[in-house]
Each structure stands twice: as structure tokens, then as C-alpha cells.
Design a protein around this motif. Structure first.
Motif, PDB file in Angstrom:
ATOM      1  N   ARG A 193       0.846  -1.192   0.000  1.00  0.00           N
ATOM      2  CA  ARG A 193       0.000   0.000   0.000  1.00  0.00           C
ATOM      3  C   ARG A 193       0.881   1.242   0.000  1.00  0.00           C
ATOM      4  O   ARG A 193       2.049   1.184   0.371  1.00  0.00           O
ATOM      5  CB  ARG A 193      -0.884   0.038   1.253  1.00  0.00           C
ATOM      6  CG  ARG A 193      -1.728  -1.184   1.490  1.00  0.00           C
ATOM      7  CD  ARG A 193      -2.789  -1.350   0.408  1.00  0.00           C
ATOM      8  NE  ARG A 193      -3.476  -2.611   0.563  1.00  0.00           N
ATOM      9  CZ  ARG A 193      -4.726  -2.747   0.969  1.00  0.00           C
ATOM     10  NH1 ARG A 193      -5.439  -1.680   1.259  1.00  0.00           N
ATOM     11  NH2 ARG A 193      -5.268  -3.944   1.064  1.00  0.00           N
ATOM     12  N   ASP A 194       0.293   2.366  -0.376  1.00  0.00           N
ATOM     13  CA  ASP A 194       0.968   3.648  -0.258  1.00  0.00           C
ATOM     14  C   ASP A 194       1.056   3.978   1.230  1.00  0.00           C
ATOM     15  O   ASP A 194       0.029   4.143   1.897  1.00  0.00           O
ATOM     16  CB  ASP A 194       0.179   4.729  -1.010  1.00  0.00           C
ATOM     17  CG  ASP A 194       0.831   6.088  -0.879  1.00  0.00           C
ATOM     18  OD1 ASP A 194       0.655   6.730   0.188  1.00  0.00           O
ATOM     19  OD2 ASP A 194       1.513   6.496  -1.829  1.00  0.00           O
ATOM     20  N   LEU A 195       2.263   4.046   1.745  1.00  0.00           N
ATOM     21  CA  LEU A 195       2.462   4.187   3.189  1.00  0.00           C
ATOM     22  C   LEU A 195       1.782   5.438   3.737  1.00  0.00           C
ATOM     23  O   LEU A 195       1.061   5.371   4.726  1.00  0.00           O
ATOM     24  CB  LEU A 195       3.963   4.194   3.505  1.00  0.00           C
ATOM     25  CG  LEU A 195       4.296   4.169   4.988  1.00  0.00           C
ATOM     26  CD1 LEU A 195       5.446   3.219   5.248  1.00  0.00           C
ATOM     27  CD2 LEU A 195       4.629   5.553   5.492  1.00  0.00           C
ATOM     28  N   GLN A 196       2.002   6.599   3.106  1.00  0.00           N
ATOM     29  CA  GLN A 196       1.418   7.839   3.624  1.00  0.00           C
ATOM     30  C   GLN A 196      -0.108   7.783   3.647  1.00  0.00           C
ATOM     31  O   GLN A 196      -0.733   8.159   4.640  1.00  0.00           O
ATOM     32  CB  GLN A 196       1.874   9.040   2.783  1.00  0.00           C
ATOM     33  CG  GLN A 196       3.296   9.458   3.060  1.00  0.00           C
ATOM     34  CD  GLN A 196       3.461  10.108   4.424  1.00  0.00           C
ATOM     35  OE1 GLN A 196       2.535  10.672   4.999  1.00  0.00           O
ATOM     36  NE2 GLN A 196       4.655  10.023   4.963  1.00  0.00           N
ATOM     37  N   GLN A 197      -0.710   7.328   2.558  1.00  0.00           N
ATOM     38  CA  GLN A 197      -2.168   7.241   2.509  1.00  0.00           C
ATOM     39  C   GLN A 197      -2.684   6.264   3.565  1.00  0.00           C
ATOM     40  O   GLN A 197      -3.682   6.543   4.233  1.00  0.00           O
ATOM     41  CB  GLN A 197      -2.641   6.799   1.124  1.00  0.00           C
ATOM     42  CG  GLN A 197      -2.494   7.862   0.067  1.00  0.00           C
ATOM     43  CD  GLN A 197      -2.936   7.373  -1.310  1.00  0.00           C
ATOM     44  OE1 GLN A 197      -3.294   6.219  -1.500  1.00  0.00           O
ATOM     45  NE2 GLN A 197      -2.899   8.274  -2.277  1.00  0.00           N
ATOM     46  N   TRP A 198      -2.015   5.129   3.701  1.00  0.00           N
ATOM     47  CA  TRP A 198      -2.481   4.106   4.632  1.00  0.00           C
ATOM     48  C   TRP A 198      -2.406   4.592   6.079  1.00  0.00           C
ATOM     49  O   TRP A 198      -3.364   4.445   6.828  1.00  0.00           O
ATOM     50  CB  TRP A 198      -1.679   2.815   4.450  1.00  0.00           C
ATOM     51  CG  TRP A 198      -2.266   1.668   5.206  1.00  0.00           C
ATOM     52  CD1 TRP A 198      -3.196   0.775   4.761  1.00  0.00           C
ATOM     53  CD2 TRP A 198      -1.972   1.286   6.559  1.00  0.00           C
ATOM     54  NE1 TRP A 198      -3.492  -0.133   5.755  1.00  0.00           N
ATOM     55  CE2 TRP A 198      -2.756   0.155   6.866  1.00  0.00           C
ATOM     56  CE3 TRP A 198      -1.113   1.785   7.543  1.00  0.00           C
ATOM     57  CZ2 TRP A 198      -2.717  -0.487   8.098  1.00  0.00           C
ATOM     58  CZ3 TRP A 198      -1.075   1.151   8.779  1.00  0.00           C
ATOM     59  CH2 TRP A 198      -1.869   0.033   9.046  1.00  0.00           C
ATOM     60  N   ILE A 199      -1.260   5.184   6.465  1.00  0.00           N
ATOM     61  CA  ILE A 199      -1.162   5.602   7.869  1.00  0.00           C
ATOM     62  C   ILE A 199      -2.141   6.724   8.182  1.00  0.00           C
ATOM     63  O   ILE A 199      -2.685   6.781   9.286  1.00  0.00           O
ATOM     64  CB  ILE A 199       0.278   5.951   8.311  1.00  0.00           C
ATOM     65  CG1 ILE A 199       0.813   7.167   7.580  1.00  0.00           C
ATOM     66  CG2 ILE A 199       1.191   4.744   8.174  1.00  0.00           C
ATOM     67  CD1 ILE A 199       2.125   7.705   8.131  1.00  0.00           C
ATOM     68  N   ASP A 200      -2.383   7.616   7.208  1.00  0.00           N
ATOM     69  CA  ASP A 200      -3.385   8.656   7.453  1.00  0.00           C
ATOM     70  C   ASP A 200      -4.757   8.032   7.657  1.00  0.00           C
ATOM     71  O   ASP A 200      -5.434   8.317   8.647  1.00  0.00           O
ATOM     72  CB  ASP A 200      -3.436   9.649   6.291  1.00  0.00           C
ATOM     73  CG  ASP A 200      -2.260  10.623   6.283  1.00  0.00           C
ATOM     74  OD1 ASP A 200      -1.569  10.743   7.316  1.00  0.00           O
ATOM     75  OD2 ASP A 200      -2.041  11.249   5.232  1.00  0.00           O
ATOM     76  N   LYS A 201      -5.161   7.172   6.738  1.00  0.00           N
ATOM     77  CA  LYS A 201      -6.509   6.592   6.784  1.00  0.00           C
ATOM     78  C   LYS A 201      -6.701   5.648   7.966  1.00  0.00           C
ATOM     79  O   LYS A 201      -7.713   5.714   8.659  1.00  0.00           O
ATOM     80  CB  LYS A 201      -6.784   5.846   5.467  1.00  0.00           C
ATOM     81  CG  LYS A 201      -8.154   5.212   5.421  1.00  0.00           C
ATOM     82  CD  LYS A 201      -8.379   4.463   4.122  1.00  0.00           C
ATOM     83  CE  LYS A 201      -9.737   3.779   4.158  1.00  0.00           C
ATOM     84  NZ  LYS A 201      -9.883   2.788   3.121  1.00  0.00           N
ATOM     85  N   GLU A 202      -5.739   4.759   8.178  1.00  0.00           N
ATOM     86  CA  GLU A 202      -5.924   3.683   9.158  1.00  0.00           C
ATOM     87  C   GLU A 202      -5.477   4.041  10.572  1.00  0.00           C
ATOM     88  O   GLU A 202      -5.934   3.431  11.531  1.00  0.00           O
ATOM     89  CB  GLU A 202      -5.187   2.423   8.697  1.00  0.00           C
ATOM     90  CG  GLU A 202      -5.633   1.907   7.349  1.00  0.00           C
ATOM     91  CD  GLU A 202      -7.069   1.418   7.316  1.00  0.00           C
ATOM     92  OE1 GLU A 202      -7.639   1.087   8.374  1.00  0.00           O
ATOM     93  OE2 GLU A 202      -7.636   1.364   6.206  1.00  0.00           O
ATOM     94  N   ILE A 203      -4.571   5.017  10.695  1.00  0.00           N
ATOM     95  CA  ILE A 203      -4.052   5.343  12.030  1.00  0.00           C
ATOM     96  C   ILE A 203      -4.415   6.768  12.445  1.00  0.00           C
ATOM     97  O   ILE A 203      -5.166   6.984  13.386  1.00  0.00           O
ATOM     98  CB  ILE A 203      -2.517   5.151  12.097  1.00  0.00           C
ATOM     99  CG1 ILE A 203      -2.133   3.680  11.835  1.00  0.00           C
ATOM    100  CG2 ILE A 203      -1.982   5.590  13.463  1.00  0.00           C
ATOM    101  CD1 ILE A 203      -0.638   3.437  11.721  1.00  0.00           C
ATOM    102  N   PHE A 204      -3.884   7.758  11.722  1.00  0.00           N
ATOM    103  CA  PHE A 204      -3.906   9.116  12.259  1.00  0.00           C
ATOM    104  C   PHE A 204      -5.200   9.876  12.036  1.00  0.00           C
ATOM    105  O   PHE A 204      -5.582  10.693  12.864  1.00  0.00           O
ATOM    106  CB  PHE A 204      -2.679   9.887  11.778  1.00  0.00           C
ATOM    107  CG  PHE A 204      -1.415   9.272  12.311  1.00  0.00           C
ATOM    108  CD1 PHE A 204      -1.090   9.383  13.654  1.00  0.00           C
ATOM    109  CD2 PHE A 204      -0.589   8.521  11.496  1.00  0.00           C
ATOM    110  CE1 PHE A 204       0.043   8.777  14.181  1.00  0.00           C
ATOM    111  CE2 PHE A 204       0.548   7.912  12.002  1.00  0.00           C
ATOM    112  CZ  PHE A 204       0.858   8.040  13.349  1.00  0.00           C
ATOM    113  N   ASP A 205      -5.912   9.631  10.952  1.00  0.00           N
ATOM    114  CA  ASP A 205      -7.189  10.312  10.743  1.00  0.00           C
ATOM    115  C   ASP A 205      -8.348   9.569  11.390  1.00  0.00           C
ATOM    116  O   ASP A 205      -9.471  10.073  11.401  1.00  0.00           O
ATOM    117  CB  ASP A 205      -7.477  10.487   9.244  1.00  0.00           C
ATOM    118  CG  ASP A 205      -6.503  11.441   8.570  1.00  0.00           C
ATOM    119  OD1 ASP A 205      -5.809  12.199   9.290  1.00  0.00           O
ATOM    120  OD2 ASP A 205      -6.435  11.429   7.327  1.00  0.00           O
ATOM    121  N   SER A 206      -8.091   8.373  11.920  1.00  0.00           N
ATOM    122  CA  SER A 206      -9.183   7.548  12.447  1.00  0.00           C
ATOM    123  C   SER A 206      -8.944   7.080  13.881  1.00  0.00           C
ATOM    124  O   SER A 206      -9.569   6.125  14.330  1.00  0.00           O
ATOM    125  CB  SER A 206      -9.399   6.334  11.533  1.00  0.00           C
ATOM    126  OG  SER A 206      -8.217   5.544  11.479  1.00  0.00           O
TER     127      SER A 206
END
Length: 109
Positions: free
Chosen positions: A45-58
Motif C-alpha cells: 500500500r501507499d504508506l502515507q495514505q495508509w497511515i493517514d486513513k488507518e491510524i492518524f485520521d481515524s
């Protein structure tokens, strides 16, 4: 029983778990190499998109249940506002010379 991030065998992995739980994206990114990669359920996965979606924005949070491979493999109850709580497996690759994570892989355990 959960294992506190500071008690994990690999201090870099412990610091990453602590950054997730503190919602500290800057600290999280500081623990990764500039070219770090990741996968989720076997798909890169795209690391930046994934960490935003799965960790930091949620509101992502990890409660580590077990560790192996010197603290580089974890089983954790991971929760976020999108998916709720699930049992997940994590594997971390530390870059040569130590100190930073070059890859992590996660998926349902």
C-alpha cells in the motif's frame, strides 16, 4: 494482558507503537527510513495514505498482546474509528545499522 510499548523487546518498534497510541504522526514518521514500505493483508500500500486513513485520521490504537522475533513480530488488538477493533499481526524490518524501520507488514491475525 497487554504489553506496554516501553516493555517491548525492540525499542524502535516500541517507540512506533507509542507514537501510534499518542497519535503523534511526526514521531511515527521519524522512526521510518525515507524509503520505507508497508503492506496490509499481503498487498503493498501507499504508506502515507495508509497511515493517514488507518491510524492518524481515524484514532488508531494498538494494544500489544504478544511479541516474538526479538520484538519485531507483534500480535495486537488494533482499533480505529473506521473499523472498530480487530486482532492484527505486525512484522517490522529494521534497516541495517538499526534505529529505523524500513518496512512493516500488517494484517488480520
Amino acid at each position: 494482558m497487554t504489553i506496554a510499548p516501553a516493555k517491548l523487546s525492540d525499542p524502535v518498534v516500541g517507540a512506533l507503537v507509542a507514537a501510534v497510541n499518542a497519535h503523534d504522526k511526526d514521531a511515527f514518521l521519524a522512526l521510518l527510513t525515507g524509503d520505507a514500505t508497508m503492506s496490509d493483508d499481503g498487498s503493498d500500500r501507499d504508506l502515507q495514505q495508509w497511515i493517514d486513513k488507518e491510524i492518524f485520521d481515524s484514532g488508531g490504537h494498538m494494544d500489544v498482546q504478544t511479541e516474538s522475533d526479538g520484538g519485531r513480530r507483534l500480535v495486537a488488538n488494533f482499533r480505529n474509528d473506521t473499523w472498530g477493533e480487530m486482532r492484527t499481526a505486525w512484522r517490522f524490518v529494521i534497516a541495517p545499522g538499526g534505529g529505523k524501520i524500513s518496512r512493516f507488514e500488517t494484517g488480520q491475525a
